[in-house]
Scaffold this motif. Structure first.
Motif, short mmCIF file in Angstrom:
data_model
loop_
_atom_site.label_atom_id
_atom_site.label_comp_id
_atom_site.label_asym_id
_atom_site.label_seq_id
_atom_site.Cartn_x
_atom_site.Cartn_y
_atom_site.Cartn_z
N VAL A 7 95.08 30.59 -18.01
CA VAL A 7 95.44 31.96 -18.34
C VAL A 7 94.82 32.94 -17.35
CG1 VAL A 7 95.28 33.77 -20.08
CG2 VAL A 7 95.81 31.43 -20.76
N LEU A 8 93.53 32.77 -17.07
CA LEU A 8 92.86 33.67 -16.13
C LEU A 8 93.51 33.63 -14.76
CD1 LEU A 8 89.13 33.16 -17.11
CD2 LEU A 8 90.32 35.33 -17.03
N ALA A 9 94.01 32.46 -14.37
CA ALA A 9 94.61 32.33 -13.05
C ALA A 9 95.88 33.16 -12.90
CB ALA A 9 94.92 30.86 -12.78
N LYS A 10 96.51 33.53 -14.02
CA LYS A 10 97.76 34.28 -13.98
C LYS A 10 97.56 35.79 -13.98
CE LYS A 10 100.17 30.60 -16.47
NZ LYS A 10 100.86 30.23 -17.73
N ILE A 11 96.33 36.26 -14.12
CA ILE A 11 96.08 37.69 -14.18
C ILE A 11 96.40 38.33 -12.84
CG2 ILE A 11 94.31 39.48 -14.51
CD1 ILE A 11 92.86 37.53 -16.31
N GLU A 12 97.09 39.46 -12.90
CA GLU A 12 97.47 40.16 -11.68
C GLU A 12 96.25 40.51 -10.84
OE1 GLU A 12 99.92 44.17 -10.35
OE2 GLU A 12 99.66 43.66 -12.47
N ARG B 194 86.39 39.37 -11.44
CA ARG B 194 87.56 38.87 -10.73
C ARG B 194 87.61 37.36 -10.93
NH1 ARG B 194 90.32 41.93 -7.32
NH2 ARG B 194 91.06 40.10 -6.20
N ALA B 195 88.82 36.87 -11.14
CA ALA B 195 89.02 35.44 -11.34
C ALA B 195 89.74 34.86 -10.12
CB ALA B 195 89.84 35.19 -12.60
N GLU B 196 89.18 33.81 -9.57
CA GLU B 196 89.76 33.18 -8.38
C GLU B 196 89.97 31.69 -8.64
OE1 GLU B 196 87.20 33.92 -5.12
OE2 GLU B 196 87.38 36.11 -5.23
N GLN B 197 91.18 31.22 -8.30
CA GLN B 197 91.51 29.81 -8.47
C GLN B 197 90.82 29.00 -7.37
OE1 GLN B 197 93.99 28.85 -10.99
NE2 GLN B 197 93.12 26.81 -10.68
N GLN B 198 90.11 27.96 -7.78
CA GLN B 198 89.47 27.04 -6.83
C GLN B 198 89.76 25.62 -7.31
OE1 GLN B 198 85.34 27.91 -6.10
NE2 GLN B 198 85.75 30.00 -5.42
N GLY B 199 90.84 25.05 -6.77
CA GLY B 199 91.26 23.72 -7.22
C GLY B 199 91.77 23.78 -8.65
N ASP B 200 91.24 22.90 -9.51
CA ASP B 200 91.66 22.86 -10.91
C ASP B 200 90.85 23.83 -11.77
OD1 ASP B 200 93.50 20.90 -10.33
OD2 ASP B 200 92.09 19.25 -10.75
N GLN B 201 89.94 24.56 -11.16
CA GLN B 201 89.08 25.45 -11.92
C GLN B 201 89.28 26.90 -11.50
OE1 GLN B 201 85.24 23.69 -10.96
NE2 GLN B 201 85.21 22.64 -12.95
N VAL B 202 88.76 27.79 -12.35
CA VAL B 202 88.76 29.21 -12.02
C VAL B 202 87.31 29.68 -12.00
CG1 VAL B 202 89.33 31.52 -12.86
CG2 VAL B 202 91.05 29.72 -12.91
#
Length: 384
Positions: A271-276, A245-253
């Protein structure tokens, strides 16, 4: 020589569909390898090109002709089978000449073609022997010679090396590559062995479940597989895949799951941040995992099997998360704290033993990322 064009080719046996909407354009003089696991439809496709199987729907062109309704003998093709299919009572010379004799070709022309093919394949000392006196590799060369003397527009090879031992397979791969280089004839070659595909092909067509998954050069398929099936099929050993699972944390994932946790930034993070729903799969080739200092580790590998191969060592194991002090235990239900199998390629000088816990890190510039459906996410500027 001839171009081979398959347009929306399908093959059905009653309600079972074996090949589905297959489109391939094989250039004049190209060496194209059809590869995939057993039952994927590759041999059926080759047999349709040969005329040994009827085409349920679609159009097949060889050269400028549509050949759907032509018999095999009228398609200007020659086929080499997995079985050598040599006549045991005939000499090598007679086996190679048999097809030309049936066509009532002049004896002088037959002798000329057989002599040229024998020289090309190194069969001259064997022309007066019978198949029983030949090795497996020699028999396969005779089968190839029988195809060569016909001087067809297209050669078809159906897993021709499957019956040979490992050393002979390497030898025969070289023979087939040299044959193509000298003759410059269009070749369609079927194999389940991805090493054969990588070493022989101008382009590889990967099939799965009757569908064409990807068709490209060996290097392009290896570096940019379109989905997780191609990623794990092409490459030996297979690519490691980690559901995460990819989770946005500030400017990083932050990517975590399957026993790993890593932080990405830049284009890969975008790109990872846009995954459903943040679900995806991260892939990494065995050579792109590094043993590092504990504080740099993305995960710890519990070593289960070590395979020393001389120039390199492959380590097989499973991830045990970020706590190397965890004891690896497999209970009666095969539950384990080791969440994912893993293969790492190490230098032969590295000393590793079964039961070791190794801190490993994934090379960020060599990651492959796939969405929840297993499809490759677009170009990530070197990060994927």
């Amino acid at each position: 020589m001839a171009r081979v064009l398959l347009k929306d080719i399908e093959k059905r046996y009653d309600d079972v569909q074996v090949v589905r909407k297959l489109n391939l354009d094989v250039a004049d003089g190209e060496f194209l390898v059809l590869v995939g696991a057993s039952g994927c439809g590759k041999s059926t496709t080759l047999r349709m090109v040969a005329g040994l199987e009827t085409i349920s729907s679609g159009e097949l062109q060889i050269g400028e002709r549509v050949v759907n309704d032509l018999s095999p003998r009228d398609r200007d093709i020659a086929m080499v089978f997995q079985s050598y299919a040599l006549y045991p009572h005939m000499t090598v010379r007679d086996n190679m000449a048999f097809g030309l004799t049936l066509r009532k070709m002049p004896a002088a022309e037959i002798a000329k073609r057989v002599g040229e093919a024998a020289q090309l394949l190194g069969l001259e000392p064997l022309l007066d022997r019978k198949p029983a006196a030949l090795s497996g590799g020699q028999r396969q060369r005779v089968a190839m010679g029988r195809a060569v003397v016909r001087e067809p527009a297209v050669f078809l090879f159906d897993e021709p090396l499957s019956n040979l031992d490992a050393k002979l397979r390497v030898q025969m791969r070289l023979e087939i590559a040299r044959l193509h280089k000298r003759l410059q004839t269009t070749i369609l070659y079927v194999t389940h062995d991805q090493v054969e595909a990588m070493t022989l092909a101008d382009r590889i067509a990967v099939m799965h479940g009757g569908f064409l998954q990807q068709c490209d050069t060996p290097q392009a398929i290896y570096l940019r597989p379109v989905n997780t099936y191609v990623a794990t099929f092409i490459g030996s050993p297979a690519m490691n895949l980690f559901p995460v699972r990819a989770e946005q944390q500030g400017d990083q994932v932050v990517v975590q799951g399957s026993g790993i946790r890593l932080t990405l930034d830049g284009r890969a993070a975008q790109v990872l941040a846009k995954i459903e729903q943040g679900q995806s799969t991260v892939g990494c080739r065995p050579q792109d995992l590094q043993v590092v200092a504990p504080e740099l580790a993305d995960a710890w590998l519990h070593v289960e099997v070590v395979e020393p191969l001389g120039a390199e060592t492959f380590v097989f194991g499973a991830l045990q998360g970020h706590d190397p002090s965890q004891t690896w235990v497999r209970d009666s239900a095969t539950q384990t704290r080791l969440e994912s199998a893993l293969i790492v390629r190490l230098d032969a000088a590295t000393t590793v033993r079964t039961g070791d816990a190794l801190p490993v890190r994934l090379r960020r510039d060599q990651l492959h990322v796939f969405d929840a459906q297993g499809q490759r996410i677009g170009e990530l500027d070197g990060a994927c």
